[in-house]
Design a protein around this motif. Structure first.
Motif, PDB file in Angstrom:
ATOM      1  N   ALA A 260       0.828  -1.212   0.000  1.00 25.08           N
ATOM      2  CA  ALA A 260       0.000   0.000   0.000  1.00 25.08           C
ATOM      3  C   ALA A 260       0.862   1.262   0.000  1.00 25.08           C
ATOM      4  CB  ALA A 260      -0.911  -0.001   1.217  1.00 25.08           C
ATOM      5  N   TRP A 261       0.327   2.308  -0.608  1.00 24.21           N
ATOM      6  CA  TRP A 261       0.996   3.604  -0.583  1.00 24.21           C
ATOM      7  C   TRP A 261      -0.017   4.726  -0.797  1.00 24.21           C
ATOM      8  CZ3 TRP A 261       0.086   6.125  -5.112  1.00 24.21           C
ATOM      9  CH2 TRP A 261      -0.086   5.353  -6.270  1.00 24.21           C
ATOM     10  N   VAL A 262       0.376   5.896  -0.337  1.00 22.51           N
ATOM     11  CA  VAL A 262      -0.412   7.110  -0.550  1.00 22.51           C
ATOM     12  C   VAL A 262       0.532   8.198  -1.017  1.00 22.51           C
ATOM     13  CG1 VAL A 262      -1.863   8.878   0.509  1.00 22.51           C
ATOM     14  CG2 VAL A 262      -2.077   6.499   1.249  1.00 22.51           C
ATOM     15  N   ALA A 263       0.197   8.846  -2.128  1.00 23.37           N
ATOM     16  CA  ALA A 263       1.004   9.957  -2.646  1.00 23.37           C
ATOM     17  C   ALA A 263       0.389  11.274  -2.203  1.00 23.37           C
ATOM     18  CB  ALA A 263       1.071   9.883  -4.166  1.00 23.37           C
ATOM     19  N   PHE A 264       1.190  12.130  -1.602  1.00 27.60           N
ATOM     20  CA  PHE A 264       0.703  13.419  -1.155  1.00 27.60           C
ATOM     21  C   PHE A 264       0.643  14.397  -2.320  1.00 27.60           C
ATOM     22  CE2 PHE A 264       2.587  12.620   3.343  1.00 27.60           C
ATOM     23  CZ  PHE A 264       1.580  11.694   3.580  1.00 27.60           C
ATOM     24  N   PRO A 265      -0.237  15.379  -2.257  1.00 19.89           N
ATOM     25  CA  PRO A 265      -0.329  16.390  -3.325  1.00 19.89           C
ATOM     26  C   PRO A 265       0.971  17.178  -3.455  1.00 19.89           C
ATOM     27  CG  PRO A 265      -2.233  16.488  -1.853  1.00 19.89           C
ATOM     28  CD  PRO A 265      -1.237  15.593  -1.197  1.00 19.89           C
ATOM     29  N   ASP A 266       1.095  17.894  -4.564  1.00 18.92           N
ATOM     30  CA  ASP A 266       2.294  18.692  -4.815  1.00 18.92           C
ATOM     31  C   ASP A 266       2.551  19.645  -3.645  1.00 18.92           C
ATOM     32  OD1 ASP A 266       2.579  17.458  -7.215  1.00 18.92           O
ATOM     33  OD2 ASP A 266       1.657  19.078  -8.387  1.00 18.92           O
ATOM     34  N   GLY A 267       3.798  19.745  -3.281  1.00 22.25           N
ATOM     35  CA  GLY A 267       4.170  20.646  -2.196  1.00 22.25           C
ATOM     36  C   GLY A 267       4.277  19.975  -0.845  1.00 22.25           C
ATOM     37  N   HIS A 268       3.820  18.719  -0.744  1.00 19.40           N
ATOM     38  CA  HIS A 268       3.896  17.976   0.508  1.00 19.40           C
ATOM     39  C   HIS A 268       4.938  16.869   0.376  1.00 19.40           C
ATOM     40  CE1 HIS A 268       0.520  19.881   2.474  1.00 19.40           C
ATOM     41  NE2 HIS A 268      -0.241  19.674   1.425  1.00 19.40           N
ATOM     42  N   LYS A 269       5.922  16.896   1.244  1.00 22.98           N
ATOM     43  CA  LYS A 269       6.932  15.847   1.260  1.00 22.98           C
ATOM     44  C   LYS A 269       6.551  14.803   2.297  1.00 22.98           C
ATOM     45  CE  LYS A 269      11.902  15.084   1.806  1.00 22.98           C
ATOM     46  NZ  LYS A 269      13.216  15.722   2.096  1.00 22.98           N
ATOM     47  N   ALA A 270       6.600  13.544   1.913  1.00 24.46           N
ATOM     48  CA  ALA A 270       6.217  12.464   2.823  1.00 24.46           C
ATOM     49  C   ALA A 270       7.258  12.295   3.928  1.00 24.46           C
ATOM     50  CB  ALA A 270       6.059  11.160   2.054  1.00 24.46           C
ATOM     51  N   GLU A 271       6.750  12.066   5.153  1.00 22.87           N
ATOM     52  CA  GLU A 271       7.600  11.733   6.290  1.00 22.87           C
ATOM     53  C   GLU A 271       7.044  10.471   6.941  1.00 22.87           C
ATOM     54  OE1 GLU A 271       8.892  14.994   9.012  1.00 22.87           O
ATOM     55  OE2 GLU A 271       7.406  16.155   7.913  1.00 22.87           O
ATOM     56  N   ALA A 272       7.931   9.656   7.504  1.00 25.81           N
ATOM     57  CA  ALA A 272       7.480   8.465   8.221  1.00 25.81           C
ATOM     58  C   ALA A 272       6.544   8.886   9.337  1.00 25.81           C
ATOM     59  CB  ALA A 272       8.677   7.707   8.788  1.00 25.81           C
ATOM     60  N   GLY A 273       5.416   8.194   9.457  1.00 23.21           N
ATOM     61  CA  GLY A 273       4.466   8.547  10.504  1.00 23.21           C
ATOM     62  C   GLY A 273       3.131   7.891  10.295  1.00 23.21           C
ATOM     63  N   GLN A 274       2.112   8.456  10.914  1.00 22.54           N
ATOM     64  CA  GLN A 274       0.760   7.915  10.865  1.00 22.54           C
ATOM     65  C   GLN A 274      -0.164   8.921  10.185  1.00 22.54           C
ATOM     66  OE1 GLN A 274       0.431   7.319  15.166  1.00 22.54           O
ATOM     67  NE2 GLN A 274       0.365   5.113  14.830  1.00 22.54           N
ATOM     68  N   LEU A 275      -0.814   8.463   9.124  1.00 24.80           N
ATOM     69  CA  LEU A 275      -1.774   9.286   8.408  1.00 24.80           C
ATOM     70  C   LEU A 275      -3.176   8.961   8.938  1.00 24.80           C
ATOM     71  CD1 LEU A 275      -2.414  11.277   6.097  1.00 24.80           C
ATOM     72  CD2 LEU A 275      -2.545   9.300   4.562  1.00 24.80           C
ATOM     73  N   TYR A 276      -3.816   9.948   9.538  1.00 31.31           N
ATOM     74  CA  TYR A 276      -5.148   9.776  10.132  1.00 31.31           C
ATOM     75  C   TYR A 276      -6.210  10.204   9.115  1.00 31.31           C
ATOM     76  CZ  TYR A 276      -3.589   8.767  14.908  1.00 31.31           C
ATOM     77  OH  TYR A 276      -3.050   8.171  16.027  1.00 31.31           O
ATOM     78  N   LEU A 277      -7.162   9.312   8.863  1.00 32.94           N
ATOM     79  CA  LEU A 277      -8.217   9.550   7.874  1.00 32.94           C
ATOM     80  C   LEU A 277      -9.564   9.198   8.495  1.00 32.94           C
ATOM     81  CD1 LEU A 277      -6.338   7.650   5.045  1.00 32.94           C
ATOM     82  CD2 LEU A 277      -6.633  10.139   5.100  1.00 32.94           C
TER      83      LEU A 277
END
Length: 376
Positions: A260-277
């Protein structure tokens, strides 16, 4: 009347019920103390009332120090979860009780007490029940009488401890709306304790979230929901799915875990962590999108009122809990999801809590995907 709490703390034996905390409640404000059992919210309420003594700190009412003032001299109204009505007294007698037992010099005349009781019964919309006894009332009616009894003493502050906790869901909702309207009409300062996040968000001018004897966050209901300050606040408000991943070594804007993966919109750099949805901030599709590959297996579908809740299990990646996504009935009727089907989640918005920070989440927003339509 305003309430100022300065460095209040309380310990019961080895248990630290309240760590030193500060809080200001403005005049005429309705503030909800929200948190799980053992978070310290009821202890704080009882200290404000004078029913408990703090180990240290000060309580000020409109700038006056009342820390050592006896409960009877604070002019505070208190409403308990279980009503505490006198069974052998009528509704009218219960409301009048506090006035009847005042010292003779302070006690109103019988005519004045009778008039005040009649006005309060009219205020709580129960004038027709004045001669009944508590055993003849419903739970919602008992709670209104308990509130009228507290208001009879013309308190400067009204404190409520889980006021609707013993009532069923429909009555709770009705009384929440009624209390909010009554507060707006009378303009008194109110503080109420609850563990129900919907209740706190619906009724309060401001919500104070507590955990382990300290304040996690205080904010308006809108700000609290849209900008939770910590993982605890986000988790406690409920309805959240968590995708935990690492920054991709190939694409700087991608958060990955297993398949699994999620790509962030332009201008957002991914960092290791927890994405809350949150469950309503996701849509489901038969195919992954260009911005997310979150494969899921349907475990259950529940039609509840105006929404349909789909319970899902990650495929090729892991999550501590099953995921839940809320879809509309129209999407459900078009799609007809079945247990065992495979689908893909598409996030609309969320917040990333980076592994190297405890607070200050990063808000992420995606363009809404196309609603799910089952392909042939």
């Amino acid at each position: 009347m305003s309430i100022q709490i300065k460095q209040i703390s309380k310990q019961f034996g080895d248990f630290q019920a309240l760590k030193p905390l500060d809080l200001t409640i403005n005049e005429g404000e309705l503030v909800g103390l929200l948190g799980p059992s053992g978070s310290g919210k009821t202890t704080l309420l009882r200290i404000i009332a004078g029913l408990e003594t703090a180990d240290q700190g000060q309580i000020l009412f409109s700038g006056k120090d009342v820390t050592n003032l006896h409960v009877r001299d604070r002019k505070v109204g208190f409403v308990f979860q279980h009503y505490a009505l006198f069974r052998h007294m009528t509704v009218a007698e219960n409301i009048a009780f506090g006035l009847d037992v005042l010292p003779k010099k302070q006690r109103p005349t019988k005519a004045a007490i009778k008039q005040q009781v009649a006005e309060l019964l009219d205020k709580v919309q129960l004038s027709h029940l004045a001669s009944r006894y508590p055993a003849q009332l419903s739970g919602g009616q008992k709670q209104r009488i308990a509130l009228a009894r507290a208001l009879a003493m013309q308190p400067r502050v009204l404190l409520l401890d889980e006021p609707f906790g013993a009532l069923d869901a429909k009555v709770r909702k009705e009384l929440r709306r009624w209390l909010r309207n009554l507060h707006d009409e009378l303009g008194f300062t109110s503080v109420f304790v609850t563990h129900d996040q919907e209740e706190a968000l619906e009724v309060s001018d401001r919500v104070v979230v507590m955990s382990q004897g300290q304040i996690e966050q205080e904010a308006t209901p809108q700000d609290l929901y849209q900008q939770p300050a910590s993982r605890f606040v986000y988790d406690f408000l409920g309805g959240v799915n968590v995708f935990e991943g690492q920054a991709s070594s190939l694409k700087s804007n991608r958060l990955e875990q297993g398949k699994a993966w999620v790509a962030f919109p332009d201008g957002h750099k991914a960092e290791a962590g927890q994405l809350y949805l949150r469950s309503h901030e996701l849509s489901l599709s038969n195919q992954p999108s260009a911005t997310a590959h979150l494969p899921l297996k349907i475990k259950a579908v529940s039609l509840i009122g105006a929404e349909v809740r789909v319970e899902l299990e990650p495929l090729g990646w892991q999550s501590q809990d099953l995921w839940e996504v809320v879809i509309s009935h129209s999407h459900y009727n078009t799609w007809q999801p079945q247990r065992g089907d495979t689908c893909f989640a598409q996030p609309h918005s969320g917040q990333l809590f980076a592994s190297n920070t405890e607070n200050q989440p990063l808000a992420i927003n995606w363009i809404r995907g196309i609603p799910l339509v089952k392909t042939a």
